[in-house]
Design a protein around this motif. Structure first.
Motif, PDB file in Angstrom:
ATOM      1  N   TYR A 166     -30.480   0.518  96.425  1.00 32.34           N
ATOM      2  CA  TYR A 166     -29.375   0.494  95.479  1.00 32.34           C
ATOM      3  C   TYR A 166     -28.152  -0.133  96.136  1.00 32.34           C
ATOM      4  N   CYS A 167     -27.416  -0.914  95.364  1.00 33.46           N
ATOM      5  CA  CYS A 167     -26.084  -1.301  95.813  1.00 33.46           C
ATOM      6  C   CYS A 167     -25.074  -0.404  95.111  1.00 33.46           C
ATOM      7  N   ALA A 168     -23.928  -0.249  95.744  1.00 41.57           N
ATOM      8  CA  ALA A 168     -22.927   0.667  95.224  1.00 41.57           C
ATOM      9  C   ALA A 168     -21.535   0.207  95.615  1.00 41.57           C
ATOM     10  N   CYS A 169     -20.585   0.499  94.735  1.00 41.08           N
ATOM     11  CA  CYS A 169     -19.168   0.233  94.985  1.00 41.08           C
ATOM     12  C   CYS A 169     -18.516   1.511  95.482  1.00 41.08           C
ATOM     13  N   ASP A 170     -17.799   1.424  96.564  1.00 42.61           N
ATOM     14  CA  ASP A 170     -17.153   2.604  97.124  1.00 42.61           C
ATOM     15  C   ASP A 170     -15.733   2.257  97.545  1.00 42.61           C
ATOM     16  N   GLY A 171     -14.929   3.306  97.734  1.00 46.04           N
ATOM     17  CA  GLY A 171     -13.562   3.086  98.166  1.00 46.04           C
ATOM     18  C   GLY A 171     -13.373   3.296  99.652  1.00 46.04           C
ATOM     19  N   ILE A 172     -14.405   3.834 100.306  1.00 51.62           N
ATOM     20  CA  ILE A 172     -14.292   4.207 101.706  1.00 51.62           C
ATOM     21  C   ILE A 172     -15.311   3.441 102.535  1.00 51.62           C
ATOM     22  N   PHE A 173     -14.843   2.836 103.593  1.00 46.79           N
ATOM     23  CA  PHE A 173     -15.695   2.076 104.507  1.00 46.79           C
ATOM     24  C   PHE A 173     -16.227   3.051 105.546  1.00 46.79           C
ATOM     25  N   SER A 174     -17.478   3.501 105.331  1.00 44.65           N
ATOM     26  CA  SER A 174     -18.030   4.519 106.208  1.00 44.65           C
ATOM     27  C   SER A 174     -19.532   4.364 106.310  1.00 44.65           C
ATOM     28  N   ARG A 175     -20.099   4.999 107.315  1.00 40.50           N
ATOM     29  CA  ARG A 175     -21.537   4.954 107.563  1.00 40.50           C
ATOM     30  C   ARG A 175     -22.195   6.159 106.887  1.00 40.50           C
ATOM     31  N   THR A 176     -21.850   6.344 105.626  1.00 44.80           N
ATOM     32  CA  THR A 176     -22.415   7.432 104.834  1.00 44.80           C
ATOM     33  C   THR A 176     -22.666   6.942 103.415  1.00 44.80           C
ATOM     34  N   VAL A 177     -23.479   7.686 102.693  1.00 48.67           N
ATOM     35  CA  VAL A 177     -23.683   7.359 101.282  1.00 48.67           C
ATOM     36  C   VAL A 177     -22.361   7.489 100.532  1.00 48.67           C
ATOM     37  N   GLY A 178     -21.594   8.532 100.835  1.00 48.75           N
ATOM     38  CA  GLY A 178     -20.314   8.752 100.187  1.00 48.75           C
ATOM     39  C   GLY A 178     -20.480   9.120  98.721  1.00 48.75           C
ATOM     40  N   ILE A 179     -19.415   8.846  97.966  1.00 47.65           N
ATOM     41  CA  ILE A 179     -19.431   9.110  96.519  1.00 47.65           C
ATOM     42  C   ILE A 179     -19.017   7.816  95.828  1.00 47.65           C
ATOM     43  N   PRO A 180     -19.933   6.855  95.745  1.00 50.20           N
ATOM     44  CA  PRO A 180     -19.578   5.582  95.129  1.00 50.20           C
ATOM     45  C   PRO A 180     -19.150   5.721  93.671  1.00 50.20           C
ATOM     46  N   ALA A 181     -18.272   4.820  93.263  1.00 54.74           N
ATOM     47  CA  ALA A 181     -17.799   4.835  91.878  1.00 54.74           C
ATOM     48  C   ALA A 181     -18.846   4.258  90.934  1.00 54.74           C
ATOM     49  N   TYR A 182     -19.611   3.300  91.428  1.00 52.02           N
ATOM     50  CA  TYR A 182     -20.609   2.631  90.588  1.00 52.02           C
ATOM     51  C   TYR A 182     -21.877   2.383  91.394  1.00 52.02           C
ATOM     52  N   TRP A 183     -23.008   2.455  90.682  1.00 54.43           N
ATOM     53  CA  TRP A 183     -24.323   2.223  91.271  1.00 54.43           C
ATOM     54  C   TRP A 183     -25.074   1.165  90.470  1.00 54.43           C
ATOM     55  N   GLY A 184     -25.904   0.407  91.148  1.00 47.68           N
ATOM     56  CA  GLY A 184     -26.850  -0.445  90.456  1.00 47.68           C
ATOM     57  C   GLY A 184     -28.064   0.364  90.040  1.00 47.68           C
ATOM     58  N   GLN A 185     -29.006  -0.305  89.379  1.00 55.06           N
ATOM     59  CA  GLN A 185     -30.185   0.387  88.863  1.00 55.06           C
ATOM     60  C   GLN A 185     -31.288   0.507  89.917  1.00 55.06           C
ATOM     61  N   GLY A 186     -31.157  -0.227  90.991  1.00 49.75           N
ATOM     62  CA  GLY A 186     -32.116  -0.155  92.082  1.00 49.75           C
ATOM     63  C   GLY A 186     -33.186  -1.224  91.995  1.00 49.75           C
ATOM     64  N   THR A 187     -33.703  -1.610  93.151  1.00 50.73           N
ATOM     65  CA  THR A 187     -34.805  -2.568  93.220  1.00 50.73           C
ATOM     66  C   THR A 187     -35.804  -2.057  94.251  1.00 50.73           C
ATOM     67  N   GLN A 188     -37.082  -2.102  93.899  1.00 47.84           N
ATOM     68  CA  GLN A 188     -38.129  -1.548  94.756  1.00 47.84           C
ATOM     69  C   GLN A 188     -38.485  -2.518  95.873  1.00 47.84           C
TER      70      GLN A 188
END
Length: 122
Positions: A95-117
């Motif tokens: 998954y790609c995701a938009c986040d506000g924090i530059f970190s080496r964690t999943v975090g709590i992204p504001a937006y997610w893609g649908q994913g690609t296998q």
């Protein structure tokens, strides 16, 4: 509202390469840190890589460092993940995701893609 669409997943043999792309709608792409996160069957989502808003900073999970490269093209609203020397344990939905924090964690992204296998065979 931002919509993210991933592409580039597929089936590859161990040692092979894939390039994932994630294109965002809207004009705010450059204001977000972009992340790639993956989830294998039966496991929690796992941080893979992050790139800063301008693209000058990158972070990687230890498991992919040296094999994966994240990049972005803000003029195309697109983030990429080049994956080399793939291993069976890299098999997951990415998954790609938009986040506000530059970190080496999943975090709590504001937006997610649908994913690609991505499936890596041994």
């Amino acid at each position: 509202q931002v919509q993210l669409v991933e592409s580039g997943g597929g089936l590859v043999q161990a040692g092979g390469s894939l390039r994932l792309s994630c294109t965002a709608s809207g004009r705010t792409f450059s204001t977000f840190v972009m992340k790639w996160v993956r989830q294998a069957p039966g496991k929690e989502r796992e941080f893979v890589a992050a790139i800063s808003r301008g693209g000058t900073g990158t972070l990687y999970a230890d498991s992919v460092k040296g094999r994966f490269t994240i990049s972005r093209d803000n003029s195309k609203n697109t983030v990429y993940l080049q994956m080399n020397s793939l291993k069976p344990e890299d098999t997951a939905v990415y998954y790609c995701a938009c986040d506000g924090i530059f970190s080496r964690t999943v975090g709590i992204p504001a937006y997610w893609g649908q994913g690609t296998q991505v499936t890596v065979s041994s």
